[in-house]
Write a protein that holds these residues in place. Sequence first.
Motif, mmCIF file in Angstrom:
data_model
loop_
_atom_site.group_PDB
_atom_site.id
_atom_site.type_symbol
_atom_site.label_atom_id
_atom_site.label_comp_id
_atom_site.label_asym_id
_atom_site.label_seq_id
_atom_site.Cartn_x
_atom_site.Cartn_y
_atom_site.Cartn_z
ATOM 1 N N THR A 65 27.611 37.726 59.613
ATOM 2 C CA THR A 65 26.810 38.957 59.549
ATOM 3 C C THR A 65 27.684 40.124 60.026
ATOM 4 O O THR A 65 28.877 39.981 60.190
ATOM 5 C CB THR A 65 25.556 38.808 60.422
ATOM 6 N N GLY A 66 27.056 41.282 60.238
ATOM 7 C CA GLY A 66 27.810 42.466 60.663
ATOM 8 C C GLY A 66 28.090 43.359 59.470
ATOM 9 O O GLY A 66 27.665 43.075 58.340
ATOM 10 N N SER A 67 28.824 44.440 59.701
ATOM 11 C CA SER A 67 29.081 45.384 58.611
ATOM 12 C C SER A 67 30.155 44.860 57.660
ATOM 13 O O SER A 67 30.154 45.184 56.470
ATOM 14 C CB SER A 67 29.501 46.751 59.179
ATOM 15 N N PRO A 81 30.868 41.911 56.093
ATOM 16 C CA PRO A 81 30.609 41.175 54.844
ATOM 17 C C PRO A 81 29.681 41.882 53.857
ATOM 18 O O PRO A 81 29.423 41.330 52.783
ATOM 19 C CB PRO A 81 29.966 39.863 55.333
ATOM 20 N N GLY A 125 34.166 37.520 60.216
ATOM 21 C CA GLY A 125 34.653 38.850 60.567
ATOM 22 C C GLY A 125 35.437 38.684 61.867
ATOM 23 O O GLY A 125 35.629 37.571 62.363
ATOM 24 N N ILE A 126 35.863 39.782 62.428
ATOM 25 C CA ILE A 126 36.514 39.715 63.749
ATOM 26 C C ILE A 126 35.956 40.835 64.618
ATOM 27 O O ILE A 126 35.829 41.980 64.156
ATOM 28 C CB ILE A 126 38.059 39.784 63.621
ATOM 29 N N HIS A 151 36.640 38.239 68.971
ATOM 30 C CA HIS A 151 35.712 37.111 68.795
ATOM 31 C C HIS A 151 35.546 36.754 67.321
ATOM 32 O O HIS A 151 35.699 37.581 66.435
ATOM 33 C CB HIS A 151 34.362 37.356 69.496
ATOM 34 N N LYS A 201 40.218 47.965 63.324
ATOM 35 C CA LYS A 201 40.461 46.518 63.454
ATOM 36 C C LYS A 201 41.959 46.186 63.462
ATOM 37 O O LYS A 201 42.342 45.030 63.664
ATOM 38 C CB LYS A 201 39.780 45.762 62.303
#
Length: 248
Positions: free
Chosen positions: A46-48, A50, A140-141, A146, A210
Motif C-alpha cells: 500500500t502507500g502512494s 504502488p 515500497g520503501i 522499512h 527516496k
Amino acid sequence: MQSSKIERSGLQIDVFPTREEASAAAADEVEALLRKKDSVNLGLATGSTPLPFYRELVRRHREEGLSFAQMEGFNLDEYEGLPSEHPESYDSFMQQQLYAHIDARESHLLPGIYQNAEEACRAYEEKIVEKGGLDWQLLGIGGNGHIGFNEPGSPVDSRTRRIELDERTRRDAVKQFGTLEKVPLAALTMGIGTILEAKRIVLMAWGAGKAGILQKALQGPVTAEVPASFLQTHGNVRILIDEEASQG
Ligand code: PGA
C-alpha cells in the motif's frame, strides 16, 4: 520504453523516466505470470508508491481484458485498531485501488482488529504456505528503510508479527490521517523472513525524497538498521525507480 540498467550485488536496478513507465514494467511481470500459471499469489503493498501500478493493472483488465481470475493477493501489513471499513485501513485502500475493479480470486489481509496478535500472524503465515507461497512480492520503501512495517531493528529472520511503528513512519502517515494522534501506534506486518521467501521481489520508489535511503539500502552494508538492505541477499530482486530516485 526507455530504461537504463544498473547491476549491483545481484540486484537488477531499472531506472525509468517516469513512475508510470516503471509501473508498466511491473505490470508486465504480473501479466506474464497470469498468462503462464494456473494460480498466482501476489504479495501486495500500500502507500502512494504502488498507485500507478494498480491503475495500470485495472486499465489492462478494463481495456485489454486481462483476467485476474487465478490471482490471490496477500497484503504486507495492516494498522492495528482499524476495522476493515475504516477509510485509512489497508483493506479499504486495496478495495478502492484494486479489488473493486478487477476479478481477482481472493484477497488476503492481516486483520486490524484481533483478539490475539500471535494467532492472527500465525494463521496468515499458514495461509501463505497452504496456498503455495508468494510468486511475486511488491514492495515500497519507507523513509527509514522499512519494507512492509519492518522498522529499523527488524531481524532478517523475522516472521509475521505485531510491531510498534517508528516515530518517522507515524509522522509520514499524518498526511493520510490528519493528525499524529490519529495515526495508529502499531501494526501487524509480514516479517523480513516471510518477504524473503517470495520467489521474486519487485521494489518501487519514486522521487528525490527516496534517493538517499535507496542508496543506503542498495549500496550500503546489509543491516537490520536499514531493513530494505536485506534484499541484497535474495538473488531475484528487481528495483524499479524513476530518474529522481536514482540520484542518490
Ligand atoms: P509511500 O510509503 O509509498 O507512501 O512512500 C512507502 C512505505 O512506507 O513503504
